[in-house]
Write a protein that holds these residues in place. Structure first.
Motif, PDB file in Angstrom:
ATOM      1  N   GLU A 163       0.958  -1.330   0.035  1.00 27.34           N
ATOM      2  CA  GLU A 163      -0.033  -0.100  -0.028  1.00 27.34           C
ATOM      3  C   GLU A 163       0.844   1.353   0.036  1.00 27.34           C
ATOM      4  O   GLU A 163       1.823   1.172   0.764  1.00 27.34           O
ATOM      5  CB  GLU A 163      -1.071  -0.103   1.444  1.00 27.34           C
ATOM      6  N   GLU A 164       0.544   2.194  -0.667  1.00 29.74           N
ATOM      7  CA  GLU A 164       0.895   3.525  -0.906  1.00 29.74           C
ATOM      8  C   GLU A 164       0.038   4.516  -0.903  1.00 29.74           C
ATOM      9  O   GLU A 164      -1.052   4.341  -1.070  1.00 29.74           O
ATOM     10  CB  GLU A 164       1.922   3.817  -2.259  1.00 29.74           C
ATOM     11  N   THR A 165       0.693   5.734  -0.578  1.00 27.39           N
ATOM     12  CA  THR A 165      -0.560   7.021  -0.501  1.00 27.39           C
ATOM     13  C   THR A 165      -1.293   6.906  -1.858  1.00 27.39           C
ATOM     14  O   THR A 165      -0.282   7.192  -2.839  1.00 27.39           O
ATOM     15  CB  THR A 165       0.017   8.206  -0.140  1.00 27.39           C
ATOM     16  N   ALA A 166      -2.613   7.092  -1.912  1.00 26.30           N
ATOM     17  CA  ALA A 166      -2.966   7.266  -3.317  1.00 26.30           C
ATOM     18  C   ALA A 166      -2.663   8.671  -3.890  1.00 26.30           C
ATOM     19  O   ALA A 166      -2.654   9.782  -3.228  1.00 26.30           O
ATOM     20  CB  ALA A 166      -4.708   7.197  -3.201  1.00 26.30           C
ATOM     21  N   SER A 167      -2.448   8.629  -5.264  1.00 21.84           N
ATOM     22  CA  SER A 167      -2.324   9.843  -6.074  1.00 21.84           C
ATOM     23  C   SER A 167      -3.506  10.592  -5.999  1.00 21.84           C
ATOM     24  O   SER A 167      -3.437  11.890  -6.299  1.00 21.84           O
ATOM     25  CB  SER A 167      -1.763   9.404  -7.408  1.00 21.84           C
ATOM     26  N   ILE A 168      -4.714   9.898  -6.258  1.00 22.49           N
ATOM     27  CA  ILE A 168      -5.935  10.812  -6.421  1.00 22.49           C
ATOM     28  C   ILE A 168      -7.090   9.881  -5.567  1.00 22.49           C
ATOM     29  O   ILE A 168      -6.747   8.858  -5.054  1.00 22.49           O
ATOM     30  CB  ILE A 168      -6.289  10.717  -7.995  1.00 22.49           C
ATOM     31  N   VAL A 169      -8.091  10.700  -5.332  1.00 23.83           N
ATOM     32  CA  VAL A 169      -9.386  10.066  -4.807  1.00 23.83           C
ATOM     33  C   VAL A 169     -10.130   9.016  -5.778  1.00 23.83           C
ATOM     34  O   VAL A 169     -10.541   9.888  -7.021  1.00 23.83           O
ATOM     35  CB  VAL A 169     -10.379  10.907  -4.209  1.00 23.83           C
ATOM     36  N   ASN A 170      -9.955   7.820  -5.848  1.00 25.56           N
ATOM     37  CA  ASN A 170     -10.621   7.056  -6.851  1.00 25.56           C
ATOM     38  C   ASN A 170     -11.919   7.403  -7.147  1.00 25.56           C
ATOM     39  O   ASN A 170     -13.084   7.583  -5.957  1.00 25.56           O
ATOM     40  CB  ASN A 170     -10.508   5.667  -6.290  1.00 25.56           C
ATOM     41  N   TYR A 171     -12.437   7.325  -8.353  1.00 28.90           N
ATOM     42  CA  TYR A 171     -13.778   7.644  -9.148  1.00 28.90           C
ATOM     43  C   TYR A 171     -14.104   9.297  -8.703  1.00 28.90           C
ATOM     44  O   TYR A 171     -15.109   9.556  -9.298  1.00 28.90           O
ATOM     45  CB  TYR A 171     -14.710   6.760  -8.416  1.00 28.90           C
ATOM     46  N   TYR A 172     -13.154  10.035  -8.238  1.00 24.47           N
ATOM     47  CA  TYR A 172     -13.476  11.397  -8.252  1.00 24.47           C
ATOM     48  C   TYR A 172     -13.540  11.957  -9.672  1.00 24.47           C
ATOM     49  O   TYR A 172     -14.297  13.062  -9.801  1.00 24.47           O
ATOM     50  CB  TYR A 172     -12.485  12.403  -7.215  1.00 24.47           C
ATOM     51  N   SER A 173     -12.710  11.424 -10.678  1.00 25.74           N
ATOM     52  CA  SER A 173     -12.992  12.046 -12.056  1.00 25.74           C
ATOM     53  C   SER A 173     -13.906  11.904 -12.469  1.00 25.74           C
ATOM     54  O   SER A 173     -14.204  12.469 -13.452  1.00 25.74           O
ATOM     55  CB  SER A 173     -11.516  11.289 -12.565  1.00 25.74           C
ATOM     56  N   LYS A 174     -15.006  10.935 -12.130  1.00 22.83           N
ATOM     57  CA  LYS A 174     -16.422  10.478 -12.536  1.00 22.83           C
ATOM     58  C   LYS A 174     -17.281  11.498 -11.979  1.00 22.83           C
ATOM     59  O   LYS A 174     -18.478  11.574 -12.352  1.00 22.83           O
ATOM     60  CB  LYS A 174     -16.761   8.935 -12.217  1.00 22.83           C
ATOM     61  N   SER A 175     -16.928  12.239 -10.879  1.00 22.55           N
ATOM     62  CA  SER A 175     -17.941  13.320 -10.160  1.00 22.55           C
ATOM     63  C   SER A 175     -17.718  14.589 -10.915  1.00 22.55           C
ATOM     64  O   SER A 175     -16.610  15.063 -11.151  1.00 22.55           O
ATOM     65  CB  SER A 175     -17.433  13.311  -8.652  1.00 22.55           C
ATOM     66  N   PHE A 176     -18.888  15.163 -11.027  1.00 29.25           N
ATOM     67  CA  PHE A 176     -18.923  16.600 -11.655  1.00 29.25           C
ATOM     68  C   PHE A 176     -18.348  17.727 -10.522  1.00 29.25           C
ATOM     69  O   PHE A 176     -17.755  18.612 -10.875  1.00 29.25           O
ATOM     70  CB  PHE A 176     -20.163  16.932 -12.421  1.00 29.25           C
ATOM     71  N   TYR A 177     -18.984  17.223  -9.351  1.00 28.52           N
ATOM     72  CA  TYR A 177     -18.923  18.168  -8.385  1.00 28.52           C
ATOM     73  C   TYR A 177     -17.565  18.056  -7.241  1.00 28.52           C
ATOM     74  O   TYR A 177     -17.131  18.755  -6.781  1.00 28.52           O
ATOM     75  CB  TYR A 177     -20.099  18.216  -7.356  1.00 28.52           C
ATOM     76  N   LYS A 178     -17.270  16.788  -7.193  1.00 32.65           N
ATOM     77  CA  LYS A 178     -15.974  16.235  -6.539  1.00 32.65           C
ATOM     78  C   LYS A 178     -16.040  16.729  -4.773  1.00 32.65           C
ATOM     79  O   LYS A 178     -17.187  16.964  -4.320  1.00 32.65           O
ATOM     80  CB  LYS A 178     -14.821  16.836  -7.176  1.00 32.65           C
ATOM     81  N   LEU A 179     -15.060  17.593  -4.456  1.00 27.18           N
ATOM     82  CA  LEU A 179     -15.029  18.272  -3.177  1.00 27.18           C
ATOM     83  C   LEU A 179     -15.371  19.533  -3.112  1.00 27.18           C
ATOM     84  O   LEU A 179     -14.479  20.602  -3.174  1.00 27.18           O
ATOM     85  CB  LEU A 179     -13.910  17.598  -2.260  1.00 27.18           C
ATOM     86  N   ASN A 180     -16.490  19.944  -3.342  1.00 32.10           N
ATOM     87  CA  ASN A 180     -16.897  21.275  -3.853  1.00 32.10           C
ATOM     88  C   ASN A 180     -15.864  22.037  -4.618  1.00 32.10           C
ATOM     89  O   ASN A 180     -15.386  22.993  -4.949  1.00 32.10           O
ATOM     90  CB  ASN A 180     -16.610  22.173  -2.435  1.00 32.10           C
ATOM     91  N   ASN A 181     -15.809  21.007  -6.064  1.00 31.22           N
ATOM     92  CA  ASN A 181     -14.917  21.505  -7.009  1.00 31.22           C
ATOM     93  C   ASN A 181     -13.464  21.382  -6.840  1.00 31.22           C
ATOM     94  O   ASN A 181     -12.785  21.725  -7.719  1.00 31.22           O
ATOM     95  CB  ASN A 181     -15.359  23.017  -7.658  1.00 31.22           C
ATOM     96  N   ILE A 182     -13.138  20.720  -5.759  1.00 33.75           N
ATOM     97  CA  ILE A 182     -11.682  20.406  -5.570  1.00 33.75           C
ATOM     98  C   ILE A 182     -11.350  19.316  -5.786  1.00 33.75           C
ATOM     99  O   ILE A 182     -12.122  18.250  -5.615  1.00 33.75           O
ATOM    100  CB  ILE A 182     -11.310  20.696  -4.121  1.00 33.75           C
TER     101      ILE A 182
END
Length: 209
Positions: A163-182
């Motif tokens: 296990e390594e630190t994730a580069s991205i939040v998985n499937y956030y790229s499929k979200s239009f809104y993400k973390l309030n656009n972050i």
């Protein structure tokens, strides 16, 4: 009387705003991904492949659910997920739950897919400082197929050791809104090594600003 009406309108507005909102997007299944091809489509004319996105009152994605012909339980590659939930216990933590077709977090350890990933963010929410995976699932089907509990636990321990630190939040790229656009990323993120559709990439870049 006017004050009472104003108060009622305020209460109604707050109730509407506090509720989750649901949006529909179109995707195209590829050999290795669910590729977003159109954001914000109309509910009354859904294509065969679409997915829903729920967001909360803070404009954060809370659920992504993929459908084929109106069904969430459809054939797909084992490392793809058709139902994901996101929780936010505090401003600097994202919990991703990968659900089975019954809505229960479930790992697929043969494909290295965790049941839960926790992402710890910087104070500005833009950097992933650390991530942790969990692998929880029902052992019974594997035990019936001649796996032993020891063998299963050995594979899980091997996955955890890699296990390594994730580069991205998985499937956030499929979200239009993400973390309030972050779009949070780790400090070594390189967009060129990720496969995003054109729409996803444009949205990701906006989330990095």
């Amino acid at each position: 009387m006017r004050k009472i009406l104003t108060l009622i309108l305020i209460i109604i507005s707050l109730q509407i705003y506090s509720q989750e909102r649901l949006f529909y997007h179109q995707f195209e299944p590829t050999a290795s991904d669910f590729k977003v091809v159109k954001w914000n489509i109309k509910k009354d004319s859904l294509p065969p492949h679409y997915f829903t996105e729920k967001i909360d009152s803070d404009n954060r994605v809370t659920e992504l659910k993929f459908y084929k012909d109106g069904k969430n339980n459809f054939d797909h590659l084992c490392y793809l997920i058709t139902w994901i939930k996101f929780e936010y216990p505090n401003a600097e933590t994202i919990i991703q739950l990968n659900l089975n077709d019954k809505g229960i977090p479930e790992a697929n350890f043969e494909c290295g897919l965790p049941s839960r990933t926790t992402y710890y963010l910087s104070k500005d929410q833009r950097e992933i400082i650390k991530s942790e995976d969990e692998f929880k699932f029902n052992y019974t089907p594997y035990l019936k197929n001649n796996w032993t509990k020891k063998e299963i636990e050995k594979v899980i321990n091997e996955l955890k050791s890699e296990e390594e630190t994730a580069s991205i939040v998985n499937y956030y790229s499929k979200s239009f809104y993400k973390l309030n656009n972050i779009f949070p990323v780790d400090n070594e993120f390189d967009i060129t090594i990720f496969y995003f559709s054109d729409l996803e990439k444009e949205n990701v870049i906006n989330g990095l600003k």
